[in-house]
Design an enzyme around this catalytic site. Structure first.
Site, short mmCIF file in Angstrom:
data_model
loop_
_atom_site.label_atom_id
_atom_site.label_comp_id
_atom_site.label_asym_id
_atom_site.label_seq_id
_atom_site.Cartn_x
_atom_site.Cartn_y
_atom_site.Cartn_z
N ASP A 1 0.85 -1.19 0.00
CA ASP A 1 0.00 0.00 0.00
C ASP A 1 0.88 1.24 0.00
OD1 ASP A 1 -2.26 -1.49 0.02
OD2 ASP A 1 -2.69 -1.24 2.16
N ASP B 1 -13.88 -6.87 -5.20
CA ASP B 1 -14.08 -7.05 -3.76
C ASP B 1 -15.51 -7.53 -3.59
OD1 ASP B 1 -11.59 -5.90 -3.33
OD2 ASP B 1 -12.42 -3.88 -3.05
#
Lengths: 253, 200
Positions: free
Chosen positions: A11, A130
Protein backbone atom coordinates in the site's frame (compact mmCIF):
# COMPACT_ATOMS: atom_id res chain seq x y z
CA UNK A 1 5.56 -26.50 -15.47
CA UNK A 2 3.75 -23.21 -14.91
CA UNK A 3 4.50 -22.08 -11.35
CA UNK A 4 1.84 -20.83 -8.94
CA UNK A 5 2.61 -17.20 -8.13
CA UNK A 6 3.21 -15.52 -4.75
CA UNK A 7 2.43 -11.81 -4.89
CA UNK A 8 3.12 -9.32 -2.08
CA UNK A 9 0.92 -6.22 -2.16
CA UNK A 10 2.29 -2.86 -1.03
CA UNK A 11 0.00 0.00 0.00
CA UNK A 12 1.37 3.37 -1.07
CA UNK A 13 0.43 6.74 0.41
CA UNK A 14 2.08 9.89 -0.93
CA UNK A 15 4.82 7.82 -2.54
CA UNK A 16 5.70 5.95 0.65
CA UNK A 17 4.96 2.41 1.80
CA UNK A 18 2.30 2.19 4.48
CA UNK A 19 2.98 -0.42 7.17
CA UNK A 20 6.56 -0.85 5.99
CA UNK A 21 8.59 -3.51 7.70
CA UNK A 22 12.08 -3.66 9.01
CA UNK A 23 14.09 -5.90 6.75
CA UNK A 24 17.62 -6.00 8.10
CA UNK A 25 19.24 -5.32 4.75
CA UNK A 26 17.25 -2.34 3.55
CA UNK A 27 17.75 1.17 4.78
CA UNK A 28 14.43 2.82 4.11
CA UNK A 29 11.41 0.58 4.67
CA UNK A 30 9.17 3.44 3.64
CA UNK A 31 10.63 3.40 0.13
CA UNK A 32 8.47 1.17 -2.08
CA UNK A 33 11.35 0.63 -4.52
CA UNK A 34 13.68 -0.71 -1.84
CA UNK A 35 10.97 -2.85 -0.31
CA UNK A 36 9.85 -4.15 -3.70
CA UNK A 37 13.43 -4.97 -4.68
CA UNK A 38 13.89 -6.89 -1.43
CA UNK A 39 10.72 -8.91 -2.08
CA UNK A 40 11.99 -9.58 -5.59
CA UNK A 41 15.32 -10.86 -4.19
CA UNK A 42 13.40 -13.10 -1.78
CA UNK A 43 11.54 -14.69 -4.68
CA UNK A 44 8.27 -12.77 -5.05
CA UNK A 45 6.89 -13.60 -8.51
CA UNK A 46 5.16 -10.28 -9.05
CA UNK A 47 4.43 -7.14 -7.06
CA UNK A 48 1.27 -5.10 -6.65
CA UNK A 49 1.50 -1.42 -5.70
CA UNK A 50 -1.80 0.02 -4.55
CA UNK A 51 -2.08 3.81 -4.39
CA UNK A 52 -4.28 4.82 -1.46
CA UNK A 53 -3.56 8.54 -1.84
CA UNK A 54 -6.55 10.74 -2.38
CA UNK A 55 -4.92 14.04 -3.34
CA UNK A 56 -3.85 15.22 -6.78
CA UNK A 57 -0.29 15.86 -5.54
CA UNK A 58 -0.15 12.32 -4.17
CA UNK A 59 -1.16 10.99 -7.59
CA UNK A 60 1.72 12.76 -9.28
CA UNK A 61 4.10 11.31 -6.71
CA UNK A 62 2.71 7.85 -7.47
CA UNK A 63 3.38 8.19 -11.20
CA UNK A 64 6.98 9.24 -10.46
CA UNK A 65 7.24 6.23 -8.18
CA UNK A 66 6.00 3.90 -10.94
CA UNK A 67 8.81 5.19 -13.17
CA UNK A 68 11.38 4.44 -10.46
CA UNK A 69 9.94 0.95 -9.90
CA UNK A 70 10.10 0.21 -13.65
CA UNK A 71 13.74 1.29 -13.81
CA UNK A 72 14.85 -0.65 -10.75
CA UNK A 73 12.79 -3.84 -10.46
CA UNK A 74 13.19 -6.75 -12.88
CA UNK A 75 9.97 -8.68 -12.22
CA UNK A 76 6.44 -7.79 -13.41
CA UNK A 77 4.41 -5.33 -11.37
CA UNK A 78 0.79 -4.25 -11.28
CA UNK A 79 -0.45 -0.86 -10.12
CA UNK A 80 -3.90 -0.04 -8.87
CA UNK A 81 -5.90 2.46 -6.89
CA UNK A 82 -7.39 5.67 -8.22
CA UNK A 83 -7.81 4.47 -11.80
CA UNK A 84 -10.96 6.14 -13.15
CA UNK A 85 -10.51 6.45 -16.89
CA UNK A 86 -8.34 5.60 -19.92
CA UNK A 87 -6.10 8.60 -19.23
CA UNK A 88 -5.08 7.10 -15.86
CA UNK A 89 -4.33 3.73 -17.48
CA UNK A 90 -2.33 5.38 -20.23
CA UNK A 91 -0.29 7.43 -17.73
CA UNK A 92 0.58 4.41 -15.57
CA UNK A 93 1.47 2.11 -18.48
CA UNK A 94 3.60 4.83 -20.07
CA UNK A 95 5.38 5.22 -16.72
CA UNK A 96 6.34 1.55 -17.04
CA UNK A 97 3.72 -0.50 -15.18
CA UNK A 98 3.20 -3.98 -16.68
CA UNK A 99 -0.44 -4.24 -15.65
CA UNK A 100 -3.14 -2.07 -14.14
CA UNK A 101 -5.69 -3.28 -11.64
CA UNK A 102 -9.12 -1.75 -12.14
CA UNK A 103 -11.77 -2.10 -9.45
CA UNK A 104 -14.57 0.43 -8.82
CA UNK A 105 -14.17 2.15 -12.20
CA UNK A 106 -14.76 -1.18 -13.97
CA UNK A 107 -18.00 -1.74 -12.03
CA UNK A 108 -19.17 1.80 -12.79
CA UNK A 109 -18.08 1.74 -16.43
CA UNK A 110 -17.58 -1.86 -17.63
CA UNK A 111 -16.68 -0.54 -21.10
CA UNK A 112 -13.38 0.67 -19.56
CA UNK A 113 -12.20 -2.98 -19.50
CA UNK A 114 -13.04 -3.32 -23.21
CA UNK A 115 -11.17 -0.13 -24.06
CA UNK A 116 -8.06 -1.04 -22.07
CA UNK A 117 -7.93 -4.55 -23.58
CA UNK A 118 -8.42 -3.20 -27.10
CA UNK A 119 -5.81 -0.49 -26.83
CA UNK A 120 -3.13 -2.18 -24.71
CA UNK A 121 -3.99 -5.90 -24.81
CA UNK A 122 -5.69 -8.17 -22.30
CA UNK A 123 -2.40 -8.92 -20.55
CA UNK A 124 -2.39 -5.46 -18.92
CA UNK A 125 -6.01 -5.54 -17.73
CA UNK A 126 -6.40 -7.02 -14.26
CA UNK A 127 -9.93 -6.63 -12.94
CA UNK A 128 -10.03 -6.53 -9.13
CA UNK A 129 -13.25 -7.60 -7.43
CA UNK A 130 -14.08 -7.05 -3.76
CA UNK A 131 -17.04 -9.21 -2.80
CA UNK A 132 -18.86 -10.26 0.37
CA UNK A 133 -20.93 -13.41 0.88
CA UNK A 134 -24.23 -12.97 2.71
CA UNK A 135 -26.13 -15.51 4.83
CA UNK A 136 -27.95 -16.85 1.78
CA UNK A 137 -24.59 -17.67 0.17
CA UNK A 138 -24.79 -14.92 -2.47
CA UNK A 139 -21.56 -13.01 -3.27
CA UNK A 140 -22.15 -9.26 -3.77
CA UNK A 141 -19.55 -6.96 -5.41
CA UNK A 142 -18.58 -3.78 -3.55
CA UNK A 143 -17.28 -0.38 -4.67
CA UNK A 144 -14.83 2.04 -3.08
CA UNK A 145 -12.66 -0.38 -1.14
CA UNK A 146 -15.58 -2.41 0.14
CA UNK A 147 -17.72 0.48 1.36
CA UNK A 148 -20.53 0.55 -1.19
CA UNK A 149 -22.52 -2.56 -2.20
CA UNK A 150 -23.64 -2.92 -5.83
CA UNK A 151 -26.27 -4.91 -7.68
CA UNK A 152 -23.60 -7.11 -9.25
CA UNK A 153 -22.77 -10.64 -8.18
CA UNK A 154 -19.27 -12.08 -8.16
CA UNK A 155 -19.55 -14.90 -10.70
CA UNK A 156 -21.54 -13.10 -13.37
CA UNK A 157 -19.41 -9.98 -13.02
CA UNK A 158 -16.15 -11.95 -13.29
CA UNK A 159 -17.51 -13.66 -16.40
CA UNK A 160 -18.47 -10.33 -17.97
CA UNK A 161 -15.01 -8.91 -17.14
CA UNK A 162 -13.43 -11.88 -18.92
CA UNK A 163 -15.68 -11.45 -21.95
CA UNK A 164 -14.78 -7.75 -22.07
CA UNK A 165 -11.09 -8.66 -22.28
CA UNK A 166 -9.75 -8.81 -18.71
CA UNK A 167 -6.47 -10.74 -18.59
CA UNK A 168 -6.80 -11.78 -14.94
CA UNK A 169 -9.25 -11.58 -12.06
CA UNK A 170 -8.00 -10.48 -8.63
CA UNK A 171 -10.69 -11.60 -6.20
CA UNK A 172 -10.70 -10.36 -2.59
CA UNK A 173 -13.15 -11.98 -0.22
CA UNK A 174 -14.26 -9.32 2.27
CA UNK A 175 -15.42 -12.12 4.60
CA UNK A 176 -11.91 -13.54 4.75
CA UNK A 177 -9.78 -10.40 4.46
CA UNK A 178 -7.88 -9.63 7.66
CA UNK A 179 -9.24 -12.67 9.50
CA UNK A 180 -6.17 -14.83 8.72
CA UNK A 181 -8.17 -18.07 8.70
CA UNK A 182 -7.50 -19.00 5.07
CA UNK A 183 -8.74 -17.92 1.63
CA UNK A 184 -12.30 -18.20 0.21
CA UNK A 185 -11.45 -21.53 -1.41
CA UNK A 186 -14.95 -22.60 -2.39
CA UNK A 187 -15.69 -19.39 -4.28
CA UNK A 188 -12.19 -19.37 -5.77
CA UNK A 189 -12.53 -22.92 -7.09
CA UNK A 190 -15.83 -22.02 -8.71
CA UNK A 191 -14.35 -18.85 -10.26
CA UNK A 192 -11.36 -20.79 -11.54
CA UNK A 193 -13.50 -23.46 -13.18
CA UNK A 194 -15.94 -20.97 -14.72
CA UNK A 195 -13.23 -18.68 -16.13
CA UNK A 196 -10.58 -19.35 -18.75
CA UNK A 197 -8.26 -16.57 -17.48
CA UNK A 198 -5.99 -16.74 -14.39
CA UNK A 199 -7.45 -16.03 -10.93
CA UNK A 200 -5.47 -14.30 -8.18
CA UNK A 201 -6.70 -15.04 -4.65
CA UNK A 202 -6.63 -12.33 -2.01
CA UNK A 203 -7.79 -12.08 1.60
CA UNK A 204 -7.34 -14.53 4.43
CA UNK A 205 -3.70 -15.64 4.40
CA UNK A 206 -2.54 -16.35 7.94
CA UNK A 207 -0.43 -19.47 7.70
CA UNK A 208 1.61 -21.35 5.11
CA UNK A 209 -1.05 -24.10 4.96
CA UNK A 210 -3.54 -21.51 3.71
CA UNK A 211 -1.43 -21.02 0.58
CA UNK A 212 -1.31 -24.77 -0.03
CA UNK A 213 -5.11 -24.91 0.30
CA UNK A 214 -5.70 -21.96 -2.02
CA UNK A 215 -3.64 -23.61 -4.77
CA UNK A 216 -5.13 -27.11 -4.31
CA UNK A 217 -8.72 -26.75 -3.06
CA UNK A 218 -9.10 -23.14 -4.28
CA UNK A 219 -7.48 -23.87 -7.69
CA UNK A 220 -6.05 -20.33 -7.72
CA UNK A 221 -3.27 -19.42 -10.15
CA UNK A 222 -1.69 -16.89 -7.79
CA UNK A 223 -2.04 -15.78 -4.18
CA UNK A 224 -1.71 -12.23 -2.95
CA UNK A 225 -1.01 -11.13 0.63
CA UNK A 226 0.16 -8.02 2.42
CA UNK A 227 0.51 -7.95 6.19
CA UNK A 228 1.86 -11.46 6.74
CA UNK A 229 4.80 -10.58 4.51
CA UNK A 230 5.21 -7.04 5.81
CA UNK A 231 5.18 -8.10 9.45
CA UNK A 232 7.53 -11.05 8.92
CA UNK A 233 4.92 -13.55 9.97
CA UNK A 234 5.82 -15.61 6.91
CA UNK A 235 9.04 -15.19 4.91
CA UNK A 236 8.65 -15.70 1.15
CA UNK A 237 11.62 -18.13 0.81
CA UNK A 238 10.25 -20.32 3.65
CA UNK A 239 6.78 -20.25 2.12
CA UNK A 240 8.02 -21.22 -1.34
CA UNK A 241 10.17 -24.07 -0.03
CA UNK A 242 7.23 -25.36 1.99
CA UNK A 243 4.88 -25.23 -1.00
CA UNK A 244 7.43 -26.88 -3.31
CA UNK A 245 7.81 -29.70 -0.77
CA UNK A 246 4.02 -30.06 -0.76
CA UNK A 247 4.10 -30.59 -4.51
CA UNK A 248 2.95 -27.13 -5.63
CA UNK A 249 4.96 -25.91 -8.67
CA UNK A 250 7.05 -23.03 -7.36
CA UNK A 251 9.81 -20.88 -8.76
CA UNK A 252 12.60 -20.97 -6.18
CA UNK A 253 15.29 -18.29 -6.56
CA UNK B 1 28.94 -1.27 -28.10
CA UNK B 2 25.90 0.19 -29.87
CA UNK B 3 22.61 -1.50 -29.06
CA UNK B 4 19.48 -0.59 -31.00
CA UNK B 5 15.98 -1.40 -29.78
CA UNK B 6 13.59 -1.40 -32.72
CA UNK B 7 10.77 1.08 -32.21
CA UNK B 8 7.46 0.21 -33.85
CA UNK B 9 3.77 0.07 -32.94
CA UNK B 10 4.14 -2.51 -30.16
CA UNK B 11 3.98 -2.08 -26.41
CA UNK B 12 6.53 -2.92 -23.73
CA UNK B 13 9.55 -1.54 -25.57
CA UNK B 14 10.59 0.68 -22.70
CA UNK B 15 10.84 -2.23 -20.27
CA UNK B 16 13.65 -3.63 -22.44
CA UNK B 17 15.38 -0.25 -22.33
CA UNK B 18 15.03 -0.23 -18.52
CA UNK B 19 16.55 -3.74 -18.36
CA UNK B 20 19.47 -2.59 -20.53
CA UNK B 21 20.08 0.34 -18.17
CA UNK B 22 20.03 -2.03 -15.16
CA UNK B 23 22.81 -4.10 -16.71
CA UNK B 24 24.73 -0.95 -17.59
CA UNK B 25 24.08 -0.67 -21.33
CA UNK B 26 22.83 2.49 -23.03
CA UNK B 27 20.55 1.43 -25.87
CA UNK B 28 18.98 3.54 -28.60
CA UNK B 29 15.25 3.13 -29.20
CA UNK B 30 14.81 3.81 -32.89
CA UNK B 31 12.80 3.10 -36.01
CA UNK B 32 15.53 4.54 -38.23
CA UNK B 33 16.80 2.01 -40.80
CA UNK B 34 20.33 3.35 -40.81
CA UNK B 35 20.74 3.44 -37.03
CA UNK B 36 19.35 -0.09 -36.77
CA UNK B 37 21.60 -1.41 -39.53
CA UNK B 38 24.72 0.17 -38.04
CA UNK B 39 24.18 -1.08 -34.47
CA UNK B 40 26.38 -3.86 -33.05
CA UNK B 41 23.37 -5.62 -31.53
CA UNK B 42 19.68 -5.26 -32.33
CA UNK B 43 16.75 -6.08 -30.06
CA UNK B 44 13.29 -6.58 -31.56
CA UNK B 45 10.93 -6.58 -28.55
CA UNK B 46 7.30 -5.89 -27.86
CA UNK B 47 3.86 -7.00 -26.88
CA UNK B 48 1.18 -6.64 -29.52
CA UNK B 49 -0.98 -8.18 -32.18
CA UNK B 50 0.71 -9.88 -35.17
CA UNK B 51 -1.34 -8.55 -38.09
CA UNK B 52 -1.26 -4.89 -36.97
CA UNK B 53 2.43 -4.92 -36.09
CA UNK B 54 3.36 -6.75 -39.33
CA UNK B 55 1.45 -4.17 -41.38
CA UNK B 56 3.35 -1.37 -39.62
CA UNK B 57 6.72 -3.04 -40.27
CA UNK B 58 5.91 -3.35 -44.01
CA UNK B 59 4.62 0.21 -44.31
CA UNK B 60 7.83 1.49 -42.74
CA UNK B 61 10.05 -0.95 -44.73
CA UNK B 62 11.34 -2.29 -41.43
CA UNK B 63 10.62 -5.85 -42.62
CA UNK B 64 13.45 -5.65 -45.17
CA UNK B 65 15.73 -3.88 -42.70
CA UNK B 66 15.29 -6.65 -40.09
CA UNK B 67 15.71 -9.53 -42.56
CA UNK B 68 18.93 -7.99 -43.94
CA UNK B 69 20.63 -7.56 -40.56
CA UNK B 70 23.90 -9.50 -40.18
CA UNK B 71 24.75 -8.58 -36.58
CA UNK B 72 23.23 -10.50 -33.62
CA UNK B 73 19.48 -9.86 -33.36
CA UNK B 74 17.27 -10.82 -30.40
CA UNK B 75 13.50 -11.02 -30.86
CA UNK B 76 11.37 -11.00 -27.71
CA UNK B 77 7.72 -12.19 -27.42
CA UNK B 78 5.85 -10.75 -30.43
CA UNK B 79 9.35 -10.15 -31.89
CA UNK B 80 9.88 -13.94 -31.96
CA UNK B 81 6.45 -14.51 -33.47
CA UNK B 82 6.98 -11.92 -36.23
CA UNK B 83 10.31 -13.58 -37.14
CA UNK B 84 8.43 -16.82 -37.94
CA UNK B 85 6.94 -17.76 -41.32
CA UNK B 86 3.34 -16.88 -40.48
CA UNK B 87 0.99 -16.26 -37.57
CA UNK B 88 -2.60 -17.31 -36.92
CA UNK B 89 -3.19 -14.01 -35.10
CA UNK B 90 -5.03 -12.35 -37.98
CA UNK B 91 -8.60 -11.52 -38.95
CA UNK B 92 -8.64 -14.19 -41.66
CA UNK B 93 -6.62 -16.66 -39.57
CA UNK B 94 -3.21 -16.20 -41.20
CA UNK B 95 -0.75 -13.37 -41.73
CA UNK B 96 2.62 -13.80 -43.47
CA UNK B 97 5.48 -12.72 -41.23
CA UNK B 98 9.23 -12.17 -41.74
CA UNK B 99 10.05 -15.83 -42.42
CA UNK B 100 13.45 -15.84 -40.74
CA UNK B 101 12.46 -19.04 -38.94
CA UNK B 102 10.48 -21.79 -40.65
CA UNK B 103 8.05 -22.18 -37.76
CA UNK B 104 4.45 -21.01 -37.77
CA UNK B 105 2.64 -19.29 -34.90
CA UNK B 106 -0.55 -20.90 -33.56
CA UNK B 107 -3.09 -20.04 -30.89
CA UNK B 108 -3.17 -22.11 -27.69
CA UNK B 109 -6.21 -24.36 -27.56
CA UNK B 110 -6.96 -25.14 -23.89
CA UNK B 111 -7.40 -28.87 -23.38
CA UNK B 112 -8.59 -28.84 -19.78
CA UNK B 113 -10.12 -26.43 -17.31
CA UNK B 114 -6.75 -25.92 -15.62
CA UNK B 115 -4.94 -24.63 -18.69
CA UNK B 116 -5.69 -20.94 -18.84
CA UNK B 117 -5.06 -18.71 -21.85
CA UNK B 118 -3.13 -16.37 -21.87
CA UNK B 119 -0.20 -18.42 -20.63
CA UNK B 120 0.73 -15.96 -17.90
CA UNK B 121 3.41 -16.36 -15.26
CA UNK B 122 6.68 -18.16 -14.64
CA UNK B 123 7.43 -21.35 -16.52
CA UNK B 124 10.53 -23.47 -17.05
CA UNK B 125 12.42 -23.83 -20.31
CA UNK B 126 14.33 -26.88 -21.56
CA UNK B 127 17.29 -25.85 -23.72
CA UNK B 128 17.83 -28.52 -26.42
CA UNK B 129 21.57 -28.04 -26.94
CA UNK B 130 24.47 -26.02 -25.61
CA UNK B 131 23.41 -22.74 -27.19
CA UNK B 132 25.50 -19.82 -25.79
CA UNK B 133 22.29 -17.82 -25.23
CA UNK B 134 21.65 -20.09 -22.23
CA UNK B 135 25.18 -20.20 -20.77
CA UNK B 136 25.28 -20.18 -16.98
CA UNK B 137 21.64 -21.08 -16.34
CA UNK B 138 20.65 -23.62 -13.67
CA UNK B 139 18.58 -26.71 -14.49
CA UNK B 140 14.88 -26.02 -15.24
CA UNK B 141 15.24 -22.23 -15.18
CA UNK B 142 12.06 -20.17 -14.76
CA UNK B 143 11.20 -17.25 -17.05
CA UNK B 144 8.22 -14.89 -17.18
CA UNK B 145 5.67 -15.41 -19.95
CA UNK B 146 2.56 -13.56 -21.16
CA UNK B 147 1.17 -14.82 -24.46
CA UNK B 148 -1.79 -16.52 -26.17
CA UNK B 149 0.06 -17.62 -29.34
CA UNK B 150 3.15 -19.85 -29.66
CA UNK B 151 5.71 -20.90 -32.28
CA UNK B 152 5.81 -24.58 -33.23
CA UNK B 153 8.89 -26.74 -32.60
CA UNK B 154 11.36 -27.33 -35.47
CA UNK B 155 15.02 -27.41 -36.49
CA UNK B 156 15.65 -23.83 -35.27
CA UNK B 157 14.25 -24.50 -31.79
CA UNK B 158 16.92 -24.08 -29.10
CA UNK B 159 14.61 -24.36 -26.08
CA UNK B 160 11.10 -25.64 -25.47
CA UNK B 161 8.41 -25.00 -22.88
CA UNK B 162 5.53 -27.37 -22.32
CA UNK B 163 2.26 -25.53 -21.70
CA UNK B 164 -0.84 -27.21 -23.16
CA UNK B 165 1.63 -28.53 -25.76
CA UNK B 166 5.41 -28.26 -26.26
CA UNK B 167 6.37 -25.13 -28.20
CA UNK B 168 9.47 -23.06 -29.05
CA UNK B 169 10.61 -21.09 -26.00
CA UNK B 170 13.57 -19.91 -28.10
CA UNK B 171 14.72 -20.06 -31.72
CA UNK B 172 18.11 -19.54 -33.37
CA UNK B 173 19.24 -19.36 -36.99
CA UNK B 174 22.52 -17.74 -38.10
CA UNK B 175 22.66 -14.30 -36.43
CA UNK B 176 19.00 -14.36 -35.38
CA UNK B 177 17.96 -15.31 -31.85
CA UNK B 178 14.49 -15.07 -30.35
CA UNK B 179 12.78 -15.86 -27.06
CA UNK B 180 9.05 -16.13 -26.33
CA UNK B 181 9.52 -15.26 -22.63
CA UNK B 182 10.39 -11.81 -21.29
CA UNK B 183 14.04 -11.75 -20.16
CA UNK B 184 13.54 -8.08 -19.22
CA UNK B 185 10.95 -9.16 -16.63
CA UNK B 186 12.54 -12.45 -15.53
CA UNK B 187 14.66 -11.26 -12.61
CA UNK B 188 18.28 -12.32 -12.38
CA UNK B 189 18.07 -15.21 -14.88
CA UNK B 190 16.60 -12.86 -17.45
CA UNK B 191 19.64 -10.64 -17.05
CA UNK B 192 21.89 -13.68 -17.61
CA UNK B 193 20.19 -14.29 -20.98
CA UNK B 194 20.43 -10.60 -21.97
CA UNK B 195 24.13 -10.53 -21.03
CA UNK B 196 24.72 -13.74 -23.01
CA UNK B 197 23.12 -12.11 -26.04
CA UNK B 198 25.18 -8.92 -25.66
CA UNK B 199 28.33 -11.08 -25.47
CA UNK B 200 27.61 -12.71 -28.90
Amino acid sequence: MLAKRIIPCLDIKNGQTVKGVNFVNIRNVGDPVELGAEYSRQGADELVFLDITASFEGRKTFVDLVKRIARNISIPFTVGGGIHEMKDVDTLLCAGADKVSINSAALRHPELITEVAKQFGSQVATVAIDARQDESGEWTCYLNGGRVPTERHLFEWAKEAQERGAGEILFTSMNHDGVKQGFANEALARLSSELSIPVIASGGAGAMEHFKEVFTTGKADAALAASIFHFHEIAIPDLKHYLAKEGIPMRIV
Amino acid sequence: MKVAIIKYNAGNIFSVDNAMKRIGVEAEITGDAELISKADKVIFPGVGEAETTMRYLREHKLDEVICNLRQPVLGICIGLQLMCKSSAEADNGKVDCLGIFDETVQRFVPTTQISKVPHMGWNTIQPVDGNPLFNGLPRDPYFYYVHSYYATVGPDTIATTDYINPYSAALHKDNFYAVQFHPEKSGQLGEVVLNNFLAM
